[in-house]
Design an enzyme around this catalytic site. Sequence first.
Site, PDB file in Angstrom:
ATOM      1  N   GLU A 116       0.865  -1.171   0.000  1.00  9.85           N
ATOM      2  CA  GLU A 116       0.000   0.000   0.000  1.00  9.85           C
ATOM      3  C   GLU A 116       0.902   1.221   0.000  1.00  9.85           C
ATOM      4  OE1 GLU A 116      -2.163  -3.323   1.849  1.00  9.85           O
ATOM      5  OE2 GLU A 116      -0.399  -2.277   2.626  1.00  9.85           O
ATOM      6  N   TYR A 128       7.703   2.333  -7.317  1.00  7.17           N
ATOM      7  CA  TYR A 128       7.066   1.022  -7.404  1.00  7.17           C
ATOM      8  C   TYR A 128       6.700   0.677  -8.848  1.00  7.17           C
ATOM      9  CZ  TYR A 128       6.723   1.848  -2.387  1.00  7.17           C
ATOM     10  OH  TYR A 128       7.005   2.135  -1.085  1.00  7.17           O
TER      11      TYR A 128
END
Length: 175
Positions: A116, A128
């Site tokens: 998350e 990411y």
Amino acid sequence: MRLGLAPRSLTIRPLRRRDLRGVMDIERVSYPKPWSEAVFRGELDRVHSYGDRCYLAATSGRTLAGYAGLMFAVDDAHVTNIAVTPAHQRSGVGRRLLAELAWAARDRGALSMTLEVRVSNVAAQRLYESFGFTTAGIRKNYYEDVEDALVMWRHGVQEAGFAALLGTLAPEARP
């Protein structure tokens, strides 16, 4: 890169209990509601009990630069946290820590990785994404019951293409 750290001037090693004071310093400047030291002790207990991973990044001068954690659940690896000191952000520390987590996930046989990230943390989202994570959903009010989190996944962790990507993104990380 802000500091221009040479890849070899950064050491990644397993996090130890004696590192927790420095980790807590980073935690307090990184998050409005930081984890407690007891939570980190629990994370370290999981390393010993379940094979989870916690890493510390330090510069050649032994200055703490960041930390990261990874939890395993069946065929998945969950990035529990990655935090970098403000002085070392955008210097490659987060990239190195994420690469170490990804290699650990591959070593353990994980098929996917998940995490998350705050919707406001665009820099982390871009990091990411560079590792092939894609947004799969949103957790409403996940952070401090105020800010949403993007749920991101990286499938194909065992594929040769992912290993090649890791080698490109962080050649200084362990193969």
